[in-house]
Design an enzyme around this catalytic site. Structure first.
Site, PDB file in Angstrom:
ATOM      1  N   GLU A  38      -2.456  -3.798  19.378  1.00  0.00           N
ATOM      2  CA  GLU A  38      -1.046  -3.430  19.466  1.00  0.00           C
ATOM      3  C   GLU A  38      -0.268  -4.719  19.253  1.00  0.00           C
ATOM      4  O   GLU A  38      -0.551  -5.719  19.917  1.00  0.00           O
ATOM      5  CB  GLU A  38      -0.703  -2.858  20.851  1.00  0.00           C
ATOM      6  CG  GLU A  38       0.758  -2.433  20.899  1.00  0.00           C
ATOM      7  CD  GLU A  38       1.255  -2.050  22.296  1.00  0.00           C
ATOM      8  OE1 GLU A  38       0.552  -2.309  23.289  1.00  0.00           O
ATOM      9  OE2 GLU A  38       2.367  -1.496  22.373  1.00  0.00           O
ATOM     10  N   ARG A 263     -14.663  -5.606  28.489  1.00  0.00           N
ATOM     11  CA  ARG A 263     -13.832  -6.679  27.956  1.00  0.00           C
ATOM     12  C   ARG A 263     -14.296  -8.004  28.543  1.00  0.00           C
ATOM     13  O   ARG A 263     -14.998  -8.060  29.542  1.00  0.00           O
ATOM     14  CB  ARG A 263     -12.371  -6.425  28.283  1.00  0.00           C
ATOM     15  CG  ARG A 263     -12.084  -6.383  29.791  1.00  0.00           C
ATOM     16  CD  ARG A 263     -10.628  -6.649  30.148  1.00  0.00           C
ATOM     17  NE  ARG A 263      -9.717  -6.561  29.045  1.00  0.00           N
ATOM     18  CZ  ARG A 263      -8.898  -5.533  28.827  1.00  0.00           C
ATOM     19  NH1 ARG A 263      -8.878  -4.517  29.642  1.00  0.00           N
ATOM     20  NH2 ARG A 263      -8.079  -5.551  27.814  1.00  0.00           N
ATOM     21  N   LYS A 273      -2.605  -9.722  28.746  1.00  0.00           N
ATOM     22  CA  LYS A 273      -1.419  -9.946  27.921  1.00  0.00           C
ATOM     23  C   LYS A 273      -0.183 -10.147  28.783  1.00  0.00           C
ATOM     24  O   LYS A 273       0.669 -10.972  28.483  1.00  0.00           O
ATOM     25  CB  LYS A 273      -1.197  -8.735  27.011  1.00  0.00           C
ATOM     26  CG  LYS A 273      -2.007  -8.754  25.739  1.00  0.00           C
ATOM     27  CD  LYS A 273      -1.496  -7.677  24.799  1.00  0.00           C
ATOM     28  CE  LYS A 273      -2.286  -7.650  23.500  1.00  0.00           C
ATOM     29  NZ  LYS A 273      -1.810  -6.562  22.616  1.00  0.00           N
TER      30      LYS A 273
END
Length: 560
Positions: A38, A263, A273
Site C-alpha cells: 500500500e 512477518r 509503518k
RNA sequence: UGCCCGAUGGUGUAACGGUAGCACAACAGACUCUGAAUCUGUUUGUCUAGGUUCAAAUCCUAGUCGGGCAACCA
C-alpha cells in the site's frame, strides 16, 4: 524438494506447497506471485523479506512476480510513496518487467463485481450507522445480529449503490456489505463491508470515484484478474482467507491460493509503518532515509548493499512462527560481503598526536598498503608517513590493563605498514588531566613494519600522518533502540522511551589522503574500526562524509 | 472465557515415522602487520501430559504458553 526445471529450489513450507500444486496440476504448472504494497509509507527490511519471497519464488519456479500497488484508501496514499517503493524494489535488485499494476486500475471491474454480487443476492446496501454497525456485528465470542437492511430488495440495493457512486450520499451514510453469516465465529464473515463512500481525491483516479472497495474485496479480485497463483501475505490475514475464498467463489472467479507467513521482527528496531511514520513525522530522525532507520531507503543511505539484504532474507527463512530475528545476523551479512569487497584504508576517529622523537623533522616517506588482503587483485596504495602522526586515543593507556597490547609507556607497538615504535612519554593537560600528546622513538631497522631480529610484536595500530591527513565528518551510527525488543513495554509506556540517544554521533576524523580521492557511494573498511559508506548526499569532491555501516567484530572490548 | 494460527539451543531455521543438523550469537584455542578475516573446538534444544507405533520433534488427544481476529485501514 525440486522440480525438473528448477533443480535448486530452497525448501520452505510455501515452496513445498507450490511443488505440490505443480505436481497435482492445480495451476497447470503456472507460478505467478505479487508484491502488493500500500503506498502509504516507505518500505522497510520487513518488506524486503516479502519482496525476496515473492520475487524469489517467481525466479525459482520460472514464473513471474507482479508489483501491484494496493491503493484503495485515498486518505492515506500518496504518489511520493509509490515512487519510493518502486525505487526501493528496484534497488533491492528485482524486476517486474511490464507487470506493474495498481488496484486502482481495476476500480471499474471491481465495481462491476460489486454490482454482480448484489444481483446475485450476495451483497446489500446497509444503512446502519458506524455505531449501530459495530453493535450489530457483536464480538468474537458472541454472534452478531442481522442488519435491518439485510433483506433490502436487490433492485433497491442496486439503485442505492449506483447513487453512492453518483455522489448522492454523504460518507458513512451507506456501505455495501457482503451477505454471509452474522453468526460466524469468524468476525470477518459477519457481512463485511466491501465498499464505502469516500469523497477524498485519489492520487491516481482523482475524483472519478466516490466509492472505494475495501481491502478484502479489492485484493482477491485484483489477484484473480492478474491470474495470480499464490497470494502470499502475512499471518494477520489468516482469518481473512475464508472471506477471500468466499468472495471469489460467490463471483465464480478464478481463485488463487492465499498463503500466510510470519512477518519479520528485528531486534533493536521497530518495523511498524505507524511507528516509523511517527519517528519521521516528529523528527526523531532526519527523514525516511535516515541511516538509523530500518527502511530500505535508510539502510541504503547507511551503506547496506542490496545483496547483503537479500542474503539476510534468504538466511532468516520463511515460517509461520512469529519470532524475533537478531539484528546481528543482518550485520553479519553486510560484514561478510564487505570483508570480501571493501578496500582497506586508515582513518583515525579519535585522534591524538604521536610524536616520533628520533624521526627527522623534515623527513617523510611513503608506505605501500594492501587494499584488500581478501583479494590481492585490488592492489595497493601509498600512504605518507612523517614525524607527527595521529593515532587512536584508545590505543594508548598510561596504565595498561591486563591483555592490553597496544601502546603504553615503555611499550612497543607496530604502526601498520611503517615502523615499530616505543613509547617514551606523554603530556597531559594540567587542568583537565586529558592526555594531549604521546611521544615515542622508532626503530629504523623495522621499516615496513618488519622485525628483522624476529622479535614478536603483539600489537599493530593504525595511524595517519598529521601533515597529510584530512579532517572529515564521520557519522557513527548505532542501533536505534537501547532495548532488544523496544515494543515490549508495560501498558501505556511509549516505545520512544527506548530510543537510543547515542544512535548517531558525529565526529571529525583524520583520514589518509587515499580516502579523499574516493567517490560518493564507495564503501571502505577503516582498518580496525568498521565499514564506512561515503554518503552520496552530503559528500563533496575532496570532502567526503562517511557513514558507519557497521563496526568490525571486536573480541577485545567495546571499540568505537 | 468464541474462532484461527503457532511452539526445536540465547536467536533464526532444518529434519515430512528411523543418528536432532545448519547459521548467527557466546565462549575457548590456533593463526595473524586489522584484537578483523580464517581455522579448530565447546556450551546450550524438540513446551507439558497421555496415546498410536518396533520406532515420535514428526501422527492423535488434552493441557500450557505465545500470536492474531471485534477500522466504513491494509
Amino acid at each position: 524438494m525440486t522440480t525438473p526445471e528448477t533443480p535448486e529450489v530452497p525448501a520452505d513450507f510455501i515452496r513445498d506447497m507450490i511443488v505440490e500444486h505443480n505436481t497435482s496440476g492445480r495451476f497447470g504448472g503456472r507460478v505467478v506471485t505479487r508484491f502488493p504494497p500500500e503506498p502509504n509509507g516507505y518500505l522497510h527490511i520487513g518488506h524486503a523479506k516479502s519482496i525476496c519471497l515473492n520475487f524469489g519464488i517467481a525466479a525459482d519456479f520460472v514464473g513471474r512476480c507482479h508489483l501491484r500497488f494496493d491503493d484503495t484508501n485515498p486518505e492515506k496514499e500518496e504518489q511520493e510513496y509509490v515512487d519510493s517503493i518502486i525505487d526501493a524494489v528496484r534497488w533491492l535488485g528485482f524486476d517486474w518487467g511490464s507487470h506493474l499494476y495498481y488496484a486502482s486500475d481495476y476500480y471499474g471491474r471491481i465495481y462491476d463485481c460489486a454490482i454482480e454480487l448484489i444481483k446475485r443476492g450476495k451483497a446489500y446496501v446497509c444503512s446502519l450507522t458506524t455505531e449501530e454497525f459495530k453493535e450489530y456485528r457483536g464480538v468474537p465470542s458472541r454472534p452478531g445480529r442481522e442488519s435491518p437492511s439485510r433483506n433490502r430488495p436487490i433492485a433497491e440495493s442496486l439503485d442505492l449503490f449506483t447513487r453512492m457512486q453518483a455522489g448522492e450520499f454523504a460518507e458513512g451514510q451507506y456501505v455495501l456489505r457482503a451477505k454471509i453469516d452474522m453468526a460466524s465465529p469468524n468476525v470477518h464473515l459477519r457481512d463485511p463491508v466491501i465498499y464505502r463512500i469516500k469523497k477524498e481525491s485519489h492520487h491516481r483516479t482523482g475524483t472519478q470515484w466516490r466509492v472505494y472497495p475495501m481491502y478484502d474485496f479489492a485484493h482477491c479480485i485484483s489477484d484473480s484478474i492478474e491470474q495470480i497463483t499464490h497470494s502470499i501475505c502475512t499471518l494477520e490475514f489468516e482469518v481473512h482467507r475464508p472471506l477471500y475464498d468466499w468472495l471469489l467463489e460467490a463471483l465464480d472467479l478464478y481463485r488463487p491460493q492465499q498463503i500466510e507467513f510470519a512477518r519479520l521482527n528485528l531486534t533493536y528496531t521497530v518495523l511498524s509503518k505507524r511507528k516509523l511514520l511517527e519517528l519521521v513525522r516528529d523528527h526523531h530522525v532526519s527523514g525516511w532515509d535516515d541511516p538509523r532507520l530500518p527502511t530500505l531507503a535508510g539502510l541504503r543511505r547507511r551503506g547496506y548493499t542490496p545483496t547483503s539484504i537479500r542474503h539476510f532474507c534468504k538466511r532468516i527463512g520463511v515460517t509461520k512462527f512469529d519470532g524475533y530475528t537478531d539484528v546481528a545476523l543482518l550485520e553479519f551479512c553486510v560484514r561478510e560481503e564487505l570483508n570480501r569487497d571493501a578496500p582497506r584504508v586508515m582513518a583515525v576517529l579519535d585522534p591524538i598526536r604521536l610524536v616520533i622523537e628520533n624521526y627527522p623533522e623534515e623527513q617523510q616517506e611513503t608506505f605501500e598498503a594492501v587494499n584488500n588482503p581478501e583479494n590481492t587483485a585490488q592492489g595497493t596504495h601509498l600512504t605518507p608517513f612523517s614525524k607527527v602522526l595521529y593515532i587512536e586515543r584508545e590505543d594508548f593507556q598510561t596504565d595498561p590493563a591486563a591483555k592490553f597490547f597496544r601502546l603504553a609507556p615503555g611499550r612497543e607497538v607496530r604502526l601498520r605498514y611503517a615502523y615499530i615504535v616505543k613509547c617514551t612519554g606523554f603530556s597531559r593537560d594540567a587542568a583537565t588531566g586529558q592526555i594531549t600528546e604521546i611521544r615515542c622513538t622508532y626503530d629504523p631497522a623495522t621499516r615496513g613494519g618488519n622485525t628483522p631480529d624476529g622479535r614478536k610484536i603483539k600489537g599493530t595500530i593504525h595511524w595517519v600522518s598529521a601533515a597529510h591527513a584530512t579532517p572529515c565528518e564521520v557519522r557513527l551510527y548505532d542501533r536505534l533502540f537501547t532495548h532488544e525488543r523496544p515494543e515490549d513495554l508495560p501498558e501505556g509506556v511509549d516505545f520512544k522511551v527506548n530510543l537510543n540517544s547515542a544512535a548517531l554521533e558525529i565526529i571529525k576524523a583524520q583520514v589518509e589522503p587515499e580516502l579523499v580521492r574516493l567517490e560518493g557511494g564507495a564503501r571502505v573498511q577503516f582498518e580496525r574500526k568498521g565499514y564506512f559508506y561515503i554518503d552520496p548526499v552530503d559528500s563533496r569532491p575532496g570532502a567526503p562524509v562517511f557513514n558507519r555501516i557497521v563496526t568490525l567484530r571486536d573480541s577485545f572490548g567495546k571499540n568505537l
